[in-house]
Design an enzyme around this catalytic site. Structure first.
Site, PDB file in Angstrom:
ATOM      1  CB  VAL A  96      12.308  12.131 -38.347  1.00 44.93           C
ATOM      2  CG1 VAL A  96      11.403  13.284 -38.763  1.00 44.93           C
ATOM      3  CG2 VAL A  96      12.638  12.250 -36.862  1.00 44.93           C
ATOM      4  CG  HIS A 134       7.095  16.269 -39.485  1.00 40.35           C
ATOM      5  ND1 HIS A 134       6.522  16.006 -38.261  1.00 40.35           N
ATOM      6  CD2 HIS A 134       6.259  17.137 -40.101  1.00 40.35           C
ATOM      7  CE1 HIS A 134       5.398  16.701 -38.153  1.00 40.35           C
ATOM      8  NE2 HIS A 134       5.200  17.385 -39.252  1.00 40.35           N
TER       9      HIS A 134
HETATM   10  P1  NAD Z   1       3.951  14.019 -29.712  1.00 37.49           P
HETATM   11  O1  NAD Z   1       5.176  13.724 -28.921  1.00 37.49           O
HETATM   12  O2  NAD Z   1       3.392  15.364 -29.730  1.00 37.49           O
HETATM   13  O3  NAD Z   1       2.783  13.039 -29.239  1.00 37.49           O
HETATM   14  C1  NAD Z   1       2.955  11.684 -29.030  1.00 37.49           C
HETATM   15  C2  NAD Z   1       1.593  11.060 -28.814  1.00 37.49           C
HETATM   16  O4  NAD Z   1       1.771   9.658 -28.628  1.00 37.49           O
HETATM   17  C3  NAD Z   1       0.822  11.570 -27.602  1.00 37.49           C
HETATM   18  O5  NAD Z   1      -0.509  11.816 -27.968  1.00 37.49           O
HETATM   19  C4  NAD Z   1       0.916  10.424 -26.590  1.00 37.49           C
HETATM   20  O6  NAD Z   1      -0.242  10.347 -25.772  1.00 37.49           O
HETATM   21  C5  NAD Z   1       0.991   9.238 -27.511  1.00 37.49           C
HETATM   22  N1  NAD Z   1       1.680   8.052 -26.996  1.00 37.49           N
HETATM   23  C6  NAD Z   1       2.744   7.985 -26.161  1.00 37.49           C
HETATM   24  N2  NAD Z   1       3.127   6.710 -26.000  1.00 37.49           N
HETATM   25  C7  NAD Z   1       2.292   5.950 -26.754  1.00 37.49           C
HETATM   26  C8  NAD Z   1       2.181   4.558 -27.016  1.00 37.49           C
HETATM   27  N3  NAD Z   1       3.034   3.661 -26.474  1.00 37.49           N
HETATM   28  N4  NAD Z   1       1.202   4.130 -27.842  1.00 37.49           N
HETATM   29  C9  NAD Z   1       0.325   5.005 -28.402  1.00 37.49           C
HETATM   30  N5  NAD Z   1       0.377   6.338 -28.196  1.00 37.49           N
HETATM   31  C10 NAD Z   1       1.355   6.804 -27.381  1.00 37.49           C
HETATM   32  O7  NAD Z   1       4.299  13.528 -31.171  1.00 37.49           O
HETATM   33  P2  NAD Z   1       3.622  13.796 -32.569  1.00 37.49           P
HETATM   34  O8  NAD Z   1       2.177  14.111 -32.411  1.00 37.49           O
HETATM   35  O9  NAD Z   1       4.010  12.687 -33.412  1.00 37.49           O
HETATM   36  O10 NAD Z   1       4.288  15.101 -33.172  1.00 37.49           O
HETATM   37  C11 NAD Z   1       5.380  15.785 -32.698  1.00 37.49           C
HETATM   38  C12 NAD Z   1       6.580  15.869 -33.614  1.00 37.49           C
HETATM   39  O11 NAD Z   1       7.631  15.161 -33.035  1.00 37.49           O
HETATM   40  C13 NAD Z   1       6.490  15.342 -34.973  1.00 37.49           C
HETATM   41  O12 NAD Z   1       6.729  16.408 -35.807  1.00 37.49           O
HETATM   42  C14 NAD Z   1       7.646  14.344 -35.167  1.00 37.49           C
HETATM   43  O13 NAD Z   1       8.352  14.667 -36.336  1.00 37.49           O
HETATM   44  C15 NAD Z   1       8.510  14.577 -33.997  1.00 37.49           C
HETATM   45  N6  NAD Z   1       9.109  13.425 -33.329  1.00 37.49           N
HETATM   46  C16 NAD Z   1       9.419  12.277 -33.973  1.00 37.49           C
HETATM   47  C17 NAD Z   1       9.962  11.186 -33.270  1.00 37.49           C
HETATM   48  C18 NAD Z   1      10.299   9.914 -34.002  1.00 37.49           C
HETATM   49  O14 NAD Z   1      10.518   9.932 -35.205  1.00 37.49           O
HETATM   50  N7  NAD Z   1      10.326   8.773 -33.318  1.00 37.49           N
HETATM   51  C19 NAD Z   1      10.182  11.285 -31.911  1.00 37.49           C
HETATM   52  C20 NAD Z   1       9.870  12.491 -31.280  1.00 37.49           C
HETATM   53  C21 NAD Z   1       9.334  13.547 -31.995  1.00 37.49           C
END
Ligand code: NAD
Ligand code: ZN
Length: 238
Positions: free
Chosen positions: A94, A110
């Protein structure tokens, strides 16, 4: 696989933005879930119950996202779009960093933190500069971020575009997503069942499709693996 593909889907999650300094939901010491009150904010009930703190928390996240910069992972994904005739980026993020890295064909499953939305009249507007009062200028209703909360349906048109693209693609690259959140987790399965190859980029392969026929694990960070993937698929002319 990537070089020969004429149709590619990249499916991204919070891990892609980890190297831009944005916390993921489940991994790492700075994960967003550690505070029991905060963990209720991404639901309609939890959000309403804790206004204005929940509103201010999202305003803070929106500001943090706006202040963050796309990393080499985002930039490499935008580069794939420029190389492939039929391309779609499906993101669960997001934070808007994909757009800022140059991605154009993007489905945000999302929603996004760029704007606010009114609970009552649905009007979207920019975040107020001083987010003291979460009230809609049009109807006085309660404002919220324009993201999909838990307990809410994903936007149907976004989901349909994502599914269509997954069923049509030659290669699906899943990057930085834990694949735990339904219905997003079905996309790699959908693509694979329809005959596509699936490339999984993550620091931790727990819960991912096991490697095997047309499934490749690339263990590492998005910021490291994605640029190398692009450089290998389309070497610079010498
Ligand atoms: P998640 O937090 O569940 O998973 C993150 C994944 O990224 C994990 O599998 C982890 O092993 C992996 N990871 C961590 N660091 C990494 C890196 N440097 N390179 C590659 N992989 C890496 O997140 P998700 O599966 O995207 O889903 C969870 C929800 O969280 C989503 O609905 C999303 O909308 C929301 N979210 C979004 C943000 C954002 O927009 N930046 C941040 C946090 C959560
Ligand atoms: Zn309103």
């Amino acid at each position: 696989m990537l070089r020969d593909a004429s149709s590619v889907v990249v499916f991204s999650g919070a891990g892609v933005s980890a190297e831009s300094g944005l916390a993921t939901f489940r991994s790492g010491g700075n994960a967003l879930w550690n505070d029991p009150e905060v963990s209720t904010y991404p639901t309609p009930r939890g959000y309403r119950a804790h206004v204005p703190r929940s509103w201010q928390w999202y305003a803070m996240r929106a500001r943090t996202a706006a202040d963050a910069a796309p990393n080499p992972g985002h930039i490499a994904i935008a580069e794939i779009e420029r190389r492939v005739p039929d391309f779609l980026l499906v993101t669960q993020n997001v934070d808007g960093l994909h757009h800022r890295a140059g991605s154009r064909r993007v489905v945000e499953l999302h929603g996004n933190l760029r704007e606010t939305r009114c609970f009552d009249c649905d009007a979207r507007s920019a975040w107020p500069r001083l987010p003291a009062d979460p009230r809609c200028a049009r109807c006085g209703g309660l404002l919220r971020p324009d993201v999909v909360f838990f307990d809410e349906d994903l936007p149907a048109d976004a989901l349909e575009r994502a599914r269509d693209a997954a069923e049509r693609c030659d290669v699906l690259v899943s990057v930085g997503t834990s694949n735990l959140v339904w219905p997003a987790r079905e996309l790699p399965d959908l693509a694979h069942s329809a005959g596509a190859s699936v490339l999984i980029v993550n620091v931790d392969m727990t819960g991912q499709m096991p490697p095997g026929d047309r499934v490749v694990h690339l263990t590492g960070t998005a910021g490291d693996v994605m640029p190398r993937m692009v450089a290998r698929a389309w070497p610079a002319p010498t």
